[in-house]
Scaffold this motif. Structure first.
Motif, PDB file in Angstrom:
ATOM      1  N   ASP A 173       3.653  15.416   6.837  1.00 12.68           N
ATOM      2  CA  ASP A 173       4.290  14.167   7.221  1.00 12.68           C
ATOM      3  C   ASP A 173       4.342  14.144   8.743  1.00 12.68           C
ATOM      4  O   ASP A 173       5.043  14.938   9.365  1.00 12.68           O
ATOM      5  CB  ASP A 173       5.709  14.114   6.632  1.00 12.68           C
ATOM      6  N   TRP A 223       1.531  10.365   5.773  1.00 10.72           N
ATOM      7  CA  TRP A 223       1.074  11.698   5.394  1.00 10.72           C
ATOM      8  C   TRP A 223      -0.386  11.842   5.771  1.00 10.72           C
ATOM      9  O   TRP A 223      -1.222  11.051   5.354  1.00 10.72           O
ATOM     10  CB  TRP A 223       1.225  11.920   3.880  1.00 10.72           C
ATOM     11  N   GLN A 275       6.799   6.652   5.944  1.00 10.10           N
ATOM     12  CA  GLN A 275       6.114   7.924   6.178  1.00 10.10           C
ATOM     13  C   GLN A 275       4.613   7.750   6.299  1.00 10.10           C
ATOM     14  O   GLN A 275       4.038   6.863   5.696  1.00 10.10           O
ATOM     15  CB  GLN A 275       6.353   8.894   5.011  1.00 10.10           C
TER      16      GLN A 275
END
Ligand SMILES: Nc1ncnc2c1ncn2[C@@H]1O[C@H](COP(=O)(O)OP(=O)(O)OP(=O)(O)O)[C@@H](O)[C@H]1O
Ligand SMILES: Nc1ncnc2c1ncn2[C@@H]1O[C@H](COP(=O)(O)OP(=O)(O)OP(=O)(O)O)[C@@H](O)[C@H]1O
Ligand SMILES: [Mg+2]
Ligand SMILES: [Mg+2]
Lengths: 322, 323
Positions: A79, A74, A72
């Motif tokens: 996200d 962020w 991921q």
């Protein structure tokens, strides 16, 4: 409380290796292989490491220019993998990139004016007069002579083109700039102007930088924290101060020892790396650096080391410290 | 002279932009001897690449043109050679590592095909041998999975890998004269050290003469015997490497050396030379560095300074040192 602007969790980017007339996938290049780090708002985070170790790929994945295989990213509270395309388009304004190759990243058929106006138009900023003023200001800031306005990108030398790229990235006043070797094509006197410029606008606009570079003196000067990558993995992570004062990972140690001194009378003692250069499509089972590490032990061949936090703000992925 | 490899005399190169013509290289002269490494440094846009390309006769014409001067390689005037004769020298006896890997590599051909081509053109090797040689060259410049990379396209390589492919192409035919235009800018310091060793080895084994264009003064200090400093199309200083670093004379050279970020001390701001380079088409009667020079005197305003010989083989273009 410091707030992180960017968080990267277990990022992996694998490219397929194709072969034969049917272009069958016969394996993967693990360009980025489980990398995590975060960048606080307003800081400069450096990314260094061997050529081909995955720095540019990490930068591109952070900006969502390539899709991560897993993991991921962020940005603020979102996200990036899950937001919608229109949201992403809006986000683009806040994240800009300055590329490594100033030759390939400018359209040679555009004048400087067109190059700098394009992002403003795309995001519908200002009227024509305001845009002209913003362009002229940005050219001054980046040390581009205003009389160049109507000239084409191909008429410029490498260094001048890189200034154009920097001006283009800055003109939207983004929050995050991923700068991939932004000064490596510049001579030192212009380099120092650009670095001072990057610092000035950072203060003025609270900018955050992900700064990819091979110049370790520049990284030391500019960065608050940095990550040292090797073969798609993070080898060491910490504040610039700590890493330069006391590099922990054997790779970082050899890297710092190889910086050439700008003085012909000083001969430095280099830690030479011997041994097979590993391939990212078939990395060693244990530590990625094991084939060339002067301090390798039996365990390094078998077990992949995880990042251990030795001090606050200084971690290393190496079995020597477990 | 026996060991003279390259002699450039009064080279002037012009570009044309719409209706204007202007010189970007203005009457520069220098030489490189067998087994010698000459460094070429200077402000971005001062004409280093144009100088290098002129030697290879690769200036795009139009808009560019070599308007005067001589370029002698082993005594032969390259500018008077037929294109066919020049082709034999280019890539074989004199080879060049180009500054822009992405535009010099053809995007639609594999790395292997582009390397093989150069080797086949200049040697008697068979296709199979050429492939072996190509892969060997890729390994030599520190590229792992050389077989895979041989079959890859340029966009599948990292910036530094592409640059190393350019180096492999440049070194594939054991040139006697190597022109390396920023060969290591995209490389990390450990691989850079490896490439520099490779060039040093070439120089020791085959007495190759090297013209090394770079803005990395650490690389200059490590590799070069002599250095020339260019500013706005002219040579402003020339000296052996030790003198240049320890007794620089031209205010531009000094400013350049002072701008290097220092690993030992932490400054908040880096030193930088104030102002901008004049565009190549501005007419400046006096010294071209005058507006940015901290030491300028009245004379700099009106008279263009000549290259002065300060000591043996140390020259400088600056009125401060005139009698
Ligand atoms: N094809 C071209 N058309 C017009 N002008 C050109 C062209 N190529 C180069 N120039 C001009 O010639 C001058 C010298 O360029 P050159 O590429 O030699 O600089 P350089 O010293 O190699 O700079 P850098 O360190 O940035 O690579 C520059 O002002 C540039 O704008
Ligand atoms: N589009 C692609 N297809 C296949 N492989 C790729 C692609 N892009 C990158 N790679 C591979 O991924 C690895 C990492 O490349 P990346 O450009 O991220 O390296 P880097 O750390 O930026 O290197 P450098 O310092 O030389 O710029 C390399 O082995 C490269 O060949
Ligand atoms: Mg890169
Ligand atoms: Mg150049």
């Amino acid at each position: 409380m410091t707030e992180s602007l960017l968080e990267v969790h277990n990022l992996k980017v694998h490219f397929p290796v194709k072969k034969g007339i049917f272009q069958r996938t016969q394996g993967f290049v693990r360009a980025v292989d489980d990398v995590s780090f975060e960048i606080t708002r307003g800081e400069t985070f450096g990314l260094v490491g061997e050529s081909g170790c995955g720095k540019s790929t990490t930068g591109r994945a952070v900006l969502n220019l390539i899709k991560p295989t897993s993991g991921q990213v962020w940005f603020g509270r979102e996200d990036l993998a899950t937001i919608s395309p229109p949201q992403m388009r809006e986000k683009r304004k806040d994240m800009q990139m300055v590329f490594q190759d100033p030759y390939a990243s400018l359209n040679p058929r555009f004048t400087i004016e067109q190059i700098l106006e394009e992002p403003l138009k795309a995001h519908q900023i200002g009227d024509s007069g305001q845009r002209q003023r913003m362009i002229a200001d940005m050219m001054d800031v980046c040390g581009l002579n205003r009389s160049y306005l109507k000239r084409y990108a191909h008429e410029f030398s490498g260094g001048q083109r890189q200034r154009i790229c920097i001006a283009r990235a800055l003109i939207l006043k983004p929050q995050l700039i991923v700068a991939d070797e932004p000064v490596s094509a510049l001579d030192v006197s212009i380099q120092s102007q650009i670095l001072n410029l990057l610092q000035d606008i950072q203060e003025e606009f609270g900018l955050t930088y992900l700064f990819i570079s091979h110049d370790l003196a520049v990284v030391k000067h500019l960065c608050n924290r940095l990550g040292v990558m090797y073969l798609g993995r993070m080898a060491e992570l910490g504040t610039a101060e700590k890493i330069y004062a006391k590099p922990l990972h054997p790779y970082t140690q050899s890297l710092l020892s190889a910086i050439p001194a700008a003085d012909p009378r000083r001969k430095k003692e280099r830690i030479l790396l011997r041994g097979e250069v590993p391939s990212p499509s078939n990395p060693p089972a244990g530590c990625a650096f094991v084939t060339r590490c002067p301090k390798a032990e039996a365990i390094c061949k078998e077990v992949r080391p995880t990042m251990i936090q030795l001090e606050e703000d200084h971690g290393v992925a190496c079995h020597l410290y477990t | 002279m026996q060991d003279m490899m390259l002699e450039v005399k009064g080279l002037t190169v012009q570009f044309r932009n719409e209706d204007k013509e202007y010189s970007v290289v203005k009457g520069i002269s220098f030489h490189v001897k067998k087994g010698e490494t000459l460094g070429l440094v200077g402000e971005s846009g001062c004409g280093k690449s144009v100088t290098s390309l002129s030697i290879m006769r690769l200036i795009p014409t139009p808009p560019g043109k070599i308007v005067s001067g001589e370029i002698r390689y082993k005594g032969v005037d390259l500018l008077s050679l037929k294109e066919k004769e020049m082709n034999k020298i280019r890539g074989n006896e004199i080879s060049m590592i180009f500054q822009e890997p992405m535009t010099s590599l053809t995007p639609v051909f594999t790395i292997g095909r582009q390397l093989d081509e150069v080797i086949l053109l200049h040697t008697d090797l068979t296709k199979k041998q050429a492939k072996e040689r190509s892969i060997e060259m890729l390994k030599l410049v520190g590229i792992s999975r050389a077989e895979q990379i041989y079959a890859s396209y340029p966009h599948e390589l990292s910036g530094g890998m592409r640059q190393r492919v350019m180096i492999a192409i440049g070194l594939a035919c054991h040139p006697q004269m190597l022109i390396a235009d920023e060969p290591t800018t995209a490389l990390d310091v450990t691989i850079q050290a490896q490439i520099l060793d490779l060039m040093r080895e070439l120089k020791e084994k085959t007495q190759t003469a090297i013209l090394l264009v770079t803005h990395d003064l650490g690389v200059v200090a490590e590799m070069c015997d002599r250095v020339i400093v260019m500013y706005a199309g002219e040579i402003v200083e020339e000296a052996d490497v030790d003198t240049l670093f320890h007794n620089p004379k031209h205010p531009y050279t000094r400013g350049l050396l002072e701008s290097i970020p220092n690993l030992e001390e932490k400054k908040r701001r880096l030193f930088s030379i104030a102002g901008q380079v004049p565009t190549p088409d501005t007419v400046i009667p006096g010294c071209r560095f005058r507006d940015r020079c901290p030491d300028a005197i009245a004379r700099c305003e009106q008279e263009h300074p000549e290259l002065l010989e300060l000591e043996q083989s140390h020259t400088c273009r600056c009125w401060l040192y005139a009698e």
